[in-house]
Design a protein around this motif. Structure first.
Motif, PDB file in Angstrom:
ATOM      1  N   ASN A   2       0.850  -1.188   0.000  1.00  0.00           N
ATOM      2  CA  ASN A   2       0.000   0.000   0.000  1.00  0.00           C
ATOM      3  C   ASN A   2       0.885   1.237   0.000  1.00  0.00           C
ATOM      4  O   ASN A   2       1.456   1.596   1.022  1.00  0.00           O
ATOM      5  CB  ASN A   2      -0.907  -0.017   1.231  1.00  0.00           C
ATOM      6  CG  ASN A   2      -1.762   1.224   1.330  1.00  0.00           C
ATOM      7  OD1 ASN A   2      -1.759   2.060   0.435  1.00  0.00           O
ATOM      8  ND2 ASN A   2      -2.490   1.349   2.420  1.00  0.00           N
ATOM      9  N   THR A   3       1.007   1.888  -1.154  1.00  0.00           N
ATOM     10  CA  THR A   3       1.883   3.057  -1.252  1.00  0.00           C
ATOM     11  C   THR A   3       1.183   4.340  -0.816  1.00  0.00           C
ATOM     12  O   THR A   3       1.829   5.365  -0.658  1.00  0.00           O
ATOM     13  CB  THR A   3       2.395   3.232  -2.690  1.00  0.00           C
ATOM     14  OG1 THR A   3       1.280   3.331  -3.560  1.00  0.00           O
ATOM     15  CG2 THR A   3       3.290   2.093  -3.100  1.00  0.00           C
ATOM     16  N   GLU A   4      -0.115   4.307  -0.592  1.00  0.00           N
ATOM     17  CA  GLU A   4      -0.834   5.524  -0.216  1.00  0.00           C
ATOM     18  C   GLU A   4      -0.276   6.148   1.062  1.00  0.00           C
ATOM     19  O   GLU A   4      -0.321   7.340   1.230  1.00  0.00           O
ATOM     20  CB  GLU A   4      -2.330   5.237  -0.057  1.00  0.00           C
ATOM     21  CG  GLU A   4      -3.029   4.952  -1.368  1.00  0.00           C
ATOM     22  CD  GLU A   4      -2.859   6.053  -2.409  1.00  0.00           C
ATOM     23  OE1 GLU A   4      -3.038   7.237  -2.075  1.00  0.00           O
ATOM     24  OE2 GLU A   4      -2.529   5.728  -3.550  1.00  0.00           O
ATOM     25  N   GLN A   5       0.253   5.333   1.961  1.00  0.00           N
ATOM     26  CA  GLN A   5       0.781   5.866   3.212  1.00  0.00           C
ATOM     27  C   GLN A   5       2.131   6.555   3.022  1.00  0.00           C
ATOM     28  O   GLN A   5       2.618   7.211   3.919  1.00  0.00           O
ATOM     29  CB  GLN A   5       0.894   4.755   4.236  1.00  0.00           C
ATOM     30  CG  GLN A   5       1.885   3.672   3.827  1.00  0.00           C
ATOM     31  CD  GLN A   5       1.856   2.504   4.767  1.00  0.00           C
ATOM     32  OE1 GLN A   5       1.422   2.646   5.910  1.00  0.00           O
ATOM     33  NE2 GLN A   5       2.324   1.359   4.324  1.00  0.00           N
ATOM     34  N   HIS A   6       2.748   6.395   1.863  1.00  0.00           N
ATOM     35  CA  HIS A   6       4.082   6.932   1.621  1.00  0.00           C
ATOM     36  C   HIS A   6       4.015   8.198   0.764  1.00  0.00           C
ATOM     37  O   HIS A   6       4.603   8.276  -0.302  1.00  0.00           O
ATOM     38  CB  HIS A   6       4.973   5.886   0.957  1.00  0.00           C
ATOM     39  CG  HIS A   6       5.080   4.607   1.725  1.00  0.00           C
ATOM     40  ND1 HIS A   6       5.621   4.538   2.993  1.00  0.00           N
ATOM     41  CD2 HIS A   6       4.693   3.354   1.424  1.00  0.00           C
ATOM     42  CE1 HIS A   6       5.576   3.291   3.428  1.00  0.00           C
ATOM     43  NE2 HIS A   6       5.016   2.559   2.492  1.00  0.00           N
ATOM     44  N   THR A 122       2.682  18.441  -1.931  1.00  0.00           N
ATOM     45  CA  THR A 122       2.338  17.031  -1.779  1.00  0.00           C
ATOM     46  C   THR A 122       3.073  16.290  -2.886  1.00  0.00           C
ATOM     47  O   THR A 122       3.031  16.706  -4.048  1.00  0.00           O
ATOM     48  CB  THR A 122       0.818  16.797  -1.931  1.00  0.00           C
ATOM     49  OG1 THR A 122       0.129  17.667  -1.035  1.00  0.00           O
ATOM     50  CG2 THR A 122       0.455  15.356  -1.623  1.00  0.00           C
ATOM     51  N   PRO A 125       2.864   8.782  -4.741  1.00  0.00           N
ATOM     52  CA  PRO A 125       3.279   7.961  -3.611  1.00  0.00           C
ATOM     53  C   PRO A 125       4.659   7.350  -3.828  1.00  0.00           C
ATOM     54  O   PRO A 125       5.009   6.967  -4.935  1.00  0.00           O
ATOM     55  CB  PRO A 125       2.213   6.859  -3.563  1.00  0.00           C
ATOM     56  CG  PRO A 125       1.781   6.709  -4.994  1.00  0.00           C
ATOM     57  CD  PRO A 125       1.900   8.093  -5.596  1.00  0.00           C
ATOM     58  N   SER A 128       8.447   3.805   0.073  1.00  0.00           N
ATOM     59  CA  SER A 128       8.833   3.592   1.475  1.00  0.00           C
ATOM     60  C   SER A 128       8.862   4.920   2.220  1.00  0.00           C
ATOM     61  O   SER A 128       9.001   5.986   1.624  1.00  0.00           O
ATOM     62  CB  SER A 128      10.213   2.938   1.559  1.00  0.00           C
ATOM     63  OG  SER A 128      11.219   3.864   1.154  1.00  0.00           O
ATOM     64  N   ASP A 129       8.765   4.817   3.533  1.00  0.00           N
ATOM     65  CA  ASP A 129       8.901   6.008   4.369  1.00  0.00           C
ATOM     66  C   ASP A 129      10.305   6.593   4.266  1.00  0.00           C
ATOM     67  O   ASP A 129      10.497   7.794   4.417  1.00  0.00           O
ATOM     68  CB  ASP A 129       8.582   5.674   5.836  1.00  0.00           C
ATOM     69  CG  ASP A 129       7.096   5.469   6.069  1.00  0.00           C
ATOM     70  OD1 ASP A 129       6.284   6.010   5.291  1.00  0.00           O
ATOM     71  OD2 ASP A 129       6.748   4.775   7.039  1.00  0.00           O
TER      72      ASP A 129
END
Length: 153
Positions: A2-6, A122, A125, A128-129
């Motif tokens: 899930n790349t949305e969090q990155h 912004t 995505p 990774s963090d």
């Protein structure tokens, strides 16, 4: 995965009118002066900007690593353009061998009192963090150079 969090989000205020801050992202001479983290150059002869939807936003960051020249090209296409309020561009990035990401960079320029500007950035995505934090650091030092460029007499 899930790349949305990155996704990188940053807000930065500049002591300059919105039009000047917006122009600093489009003028190749200004980009050459500030774009890229400290210790990394963006040579003027390797910057191409076509300020319109469908136009390119290209530059190459260069540096030396252990005596060897390195470079990182940014080859983006402008997907939204509403001067001096909005600039959106999409680029392919290859942070690791065999991984290709489609990154969006969204820049929103807000007018503040006293001829100041708030930039909402912004980007992502990412995969990774770690990439988010490296990119945040790069933008942060770039924006410090942009602050210097925008200083008014």
């Amino acid at each position: 995965m899930n790349t949305e969090q990155h996704v990188l989000t940053m807000i930065r205020e500049f002591d300059a009118p919105r039009e000047l801050v917006f122009e600093a992202f489009l003028d190749p001479d200004q980009l050459a002066a500030w774009f890229g983290p400290v210790g990394i150059d963006s040579p003027r002869d390797r910057i191409v900007v076509e300020p319109r939807v469908g136009g390119v936003w290209q530059l190459v960051m260069t540096w030396d690593e252990d005596g060897a020249p390195k470079e990182s090209p940014i080859d983006a296409v402008i997907t939204a353009y509403d001067p001096p309020a909005l600039l959106v561009a999409t680029q392919k990035a290859e942070p690791d061998a065999g991984i290709t990401l489609l990154l969006e960079m969204r820049l929103e320029f807000e007018v503040l009192e006293g001829d100041r500007t708030r930039l909402h950035l912004t980007q992502g995505p990412f995969d990774s963090d770690e990439w988010v934090e490296m990119t945040r650091e790069g933008w942060g030092t770039s924006f410090t150079k942009l602050d210097t460029l925008l200083v008014r007499d």
